[in-house]
Design a protein around this motif. Structure first.
Motif, PDB file in Angstrom:
ATOM      1  N   GLU A  20       0.964  -1.161   0.083  1.00 35.42           N
ATOM      2  CA  GLU A  20       0.011  -0.143  -0.178  1.00 35.42           C
ATOM      3  C   GLU A  20       0.918   1.103  -0.096  1.00 35.42           C
ATOM      4  O   GLU A  20       0.660   2.323  -0.665  1.00 35.42           O
ATOM      5  N   GLN A  21       1.943   1.263   0.626  1.00 40.18           N
ATOM      6  CA  GLN A  21       2.790   2.329   0.650  1.00 40.18           C
ATOM      7  C   GLN A  21       3.477   2.565  -0.609  1.00 40.18           C
ATOM      8  O   GLN A  21       3.742   3.748  -1.127  1.00 40.18           O
ATOM      9  N   ALA A  22       3.741   1.402  -1.375  1.00 44.51           N
ATOM     10  CA  ALA A  22       4.458   1.745  -2.549  1.00 44.51           C
ATOM     11  C   ALA A  22       3.350   2.300  -3.763  1.00 44.51           C
ATOM     12  O   ALA A  22       3.821   2.824  -4.591  1.00 44.51           O
ATOM     13  N   VAL A  23       2.161   1.815  -3.691  1.00 49.42           N
ATOM     14  CA  VAL A  23       1.203   2.329  -4.362  1.00 49.42           C
ATOM     15  C   VAL A  23       1.010   3.773  -4.280  1.00 49.42           C
ATOM     16  O   VAL A  23       1.020   4.614  -5.311  1.00 49.42           O
ATOM     17  N   ALA A  24       0.938   4.163  -2.981  1.00 50.88           N
ATOM     18  CA  ALA A  24       1.041   5.469  -2.509  1.00 50.88           C
ATOM     19  C   ALA A  24       1.970   6.403  -2.797  1.00 50.88           C
ATOM     20  O   ALA A  24       2.158   7.573  -3.404  1.00 50.88           O
ATOM     21  N   ALA A  25       3.246   5.992  -3.119  1.00 52.35           N
ATOM     22  CA  ALA A  25       4.475   6.627  -3.529  1.00 52.35           C
ATOM     23  C   ALA A  25       4.394   6.713  -4.911  1.00 52.35           C
ATOM     24  O   ALA A  25       5.018   7.796  -5.394  1.00 52.35           O
ATOM     25  N   THR A  26       4.017   5.655  -5.523  1.00 57.19           N
ATOM     26  CA  THR A  26       3.939   5.834  -7.014  1.00 57.19           C
ATOM     27  C   THR A  26       2.860   6.822  -7.484  1.00 57.19           C
ATOM     28  O   THR A  26       3.167   7.638  -8.268  1.00 57.19           O
ATOM     29  N   ALA A  27       1.780   6.853  -6.636  1.00 58.11           N
ATOM     30  CA  ALA A  27       0.623   8.009  -6.746  1.00 58.11           C
ATOM     31  C   ALA A  27       1.387   9.500  -6.592  1.00 58.11           C
ATOM     32  O   ALA A  27       1.067  10.365  -7.449  1.00 58.11           O
ATOM     33  N   SER A  28       2.234   9.722  -5.738  1.00 57.58           N
ATOM     34  CA  SER A  28       2.758  10.982  -5.250  1.00 57.58           C
ATOM     35  C   SER A  28       3.982  11.125  -6.215  1.00 57.58           C
ATOM     36  O   SER A  28       4.384  12.464  -6.146  1.00 57.58           O
ATOM     37  N   ARG A  29       4.504  10.319  -6.768  1.00 57.04           N
ATOM     38  CA  ARG A  29       5.878  10.420  -7.505  1.00 57.04           C
ATOM     39  C   ARG A  29       6.874  10.740  -6.668  1.00 57.04           C
ATOM     40  O   ARG A  29       7.693  11.524  -7.291  1.00 57.04           O
ATOM     41  N   GLY A  30       6.908  10.488  -5.477  1.00 58.21           N
ATOM     42  CA  GLY A  30       8.101  10.988  -4.334  1.00 58.21           C
ATOM     43  C   GLY A  30       8.867   9.832  -4.246  1.00 58.21           C
ATOM     44  O   GLY A  30       8.772   8.789  -4.556  1.00 58.21           O
ATOM     45  N   HIS A  31       9.999  10.101  -3.501  1.00 58.71           N
ATOM     46  CA  HIS A  31      10.934   8.922  -3.257  1.00 58.71           C
ATOM     47  C   HIS A  31      10.366   8.383  -2.000  1.00 58.71           C
ATOM     48  O   HIS A  31       9.856   8.880  -0.988  1.00 58.71           O
ATOM     49  N   TRP A  32      10.538   7.088  -2.115  1.00 58.77           N
ATOM     50  CA  TRP A  32      10.206   6.243  -1.137  1.00 58.77           C
ATOM     51  C   TRP A  32      10.757   4.754  -0.956  1.00 58.77           C
ATOM     52  O   TRP A  32      11.182   4.297  -2.166  1.00 58.77           O
ATOM     53  N   THR A  33      11.531   4.305  -0.117  1.00 58.73           N
ATOM     54  CA  THR A  33      11.992   3.127   0.216  1.00 58.73           C
ATOM     55  C   THR A  33      11.877   2.548   1.432  1.00 58.73           C
ATOM     56  O   THR A  33      12.011   3.110   2.167  1.00 58.73           O
ATOM     57  N   PRO A  34      11.328   1.242   1.228  1.00 59.32           N
ATOM     58  CA  PRO A  34      11.101   0.428   2.859  1.00 59.32           C
ATOM     59  C   PRO A  34      12.662  -0.036   3.352  1.00 59.32           C
ATOM     60  O   PRO A  34      12.620  -0.537   4.410  1.00 59.32           O
ATOM     61  N   TYR A  35      13.663   0.023   2.339  1.00 59.82           N
ATOM     62  CA  TYR A  35      14.879  -0.673   2.733  1.00 59.82           C
ATOM     63  C   TYR A  35      16.015   0.496   2.846  1.00 59.82           C
ATOM     64  O   TYR A  35      16.582   0.468   1.759  1.00 59.82           O
ATOM     65  N   PRO A  36      16.308   0.957   3.735  1.00 61.59           N
ATOM     66  CA  PRO A  36      17.487   2.003   3.886  1.00 61.59           C
ATOM     67  C   PRO A  36      18.824   1.463   3.489  1.00 61.59           C
ATOM     68  O   PRO A  36      18.971   0.335   3.904  1.00 61.59           O
ATOM     69  N   GLU A  37      19.653   2.451   2.965  1.00 63.69           N
ATOM     70  CA  GLU A  37      20.672   1.956   2.450  1.00 63.69           C
ATOM     71  C   GLU A  37      21.872   2.031   3.697  1.00 63.69           C
ATOM     72  O   GLU A  37      22.763   1.459   3.564  1.00 63.69           O
ATOM     73  N   SER A  38      21.548   2.572   4.616  1.00 63.91           N
ATOM     74  CA  SER A  38      22.282   2.758   5.674  1.00 63.91           C
ATOM     75  C   SER A  38      22.340   1.615   6.685  1.00 63.91           C
ATOM     76  O   SER A  38      21.346   1.608   6.957  1.00 63.91           O
ATOM     77  N   PRO A  39      23.422   1.181   7.145  1.00 65.09           N
ATOM     78  CA  PRO A  39      23.393   0.153   8.136  1.00 65.09           C
ATOM     79  C   PRO A  39      23.102   0.456   9.251  1.00 65.09           C
ATOM     80  O   PRO A  39      24.068   0.288  10.477  1.00 65.09           O
ATOM     81  N   SER A  40      22.112   1.557   9.570  1.00 69.10           N
ATOM     82  CA  SER A  40      22.026   2.058  10.773  1.00 69.10           C
ATOM     83  C   SER A  40      21.133   1.133  11.687  1.00 69.10           C
ATOM     84  O   SER A  40      20.241   0.520  11.359  1.00 69.10           O
ATOM     85  N   THR A  41      21.536   1.186  13.225  1.00 69.57           N
ATOM     86  CA  THR A  41      20.552   0.365  14.118  1.00 69.57           C
ATOM     87  C   THR A  41      19.169   0.925  14.202  1.00 69.57           C
ATOM     88  O   THR A  41      18.573   0.239  14.761  1.00 69.57           O
TER      89      THR A  41
END
Length: 137
Positions: A20-41
């Motif tokens: 659902e978040q992916a569909v919403a991000a597609t509709a808003s055409r904004g940046h979104w990722t559920p998997y951050p690149e940084s190895p942050s705790t």
């Protein structure tokens, strides 16, 4: 792995919020990722790096297997929800092993952060390109 579809995990239900978040991000055409690149705790938890390193050392010298691979068994009976759920699962499994992958990638690339980015995000991007309809055309 259960061969009966009713015995299989419902990946769509498991990943409904993500889809659902992916569909919403597609509709808003904004940046979104559920998997951050940084190895942050803060993104992956306090124990993720230690668990990834332990998983890496456990796999050294062992045979490579794919237990519970979601693509096994009959797929024709799967509807769009089951396929979307399976696609989300295909992305979630490698992400869950990001720190393990980072340790493996660190043997080939300098630095854990760079290895985390290369071993995690790049793997997901390659998975998407291999499984997307556009990739096969």
């Amino acid at each position: 792995m259960p061969q009966n579809l009713s015995e299989r995990p419902d990946f769509f239900a498991r990943h409904r919020a993500l889809l659902e978040q992916a569909v919403a991000a597609t509709a808003s055409r904004g940046h979104w990722t559920p998997y951050p690149e940084s190895p942050s705790t803060s993104a992956y938890g306090e124990d993720a790096a230690k668990a990834g390193e332990a998983a890496f050392h456990e796999r050294l010298g062992a045979p490579f297997e794919l237990p519970g691979h979601p693509a096994s068994g009959p797929r024709r009976a799967a509807g769009p929800d089951a396929r979307a759920g399976a696609a989300a699962e295909i992305l979630a499994r490698p992400n869950a092993a990001s720190f393990d992958r980072a340790r493996r990638a660190a043997h080939h690339r300098p630095g854990l952060v760079r290895a985390f980015q290369a071993g995690g995000r790049s793997t997901r991007e390659c998975t998407c390109r291999r499984t997307s309809p556009a990739a096969s055309s």
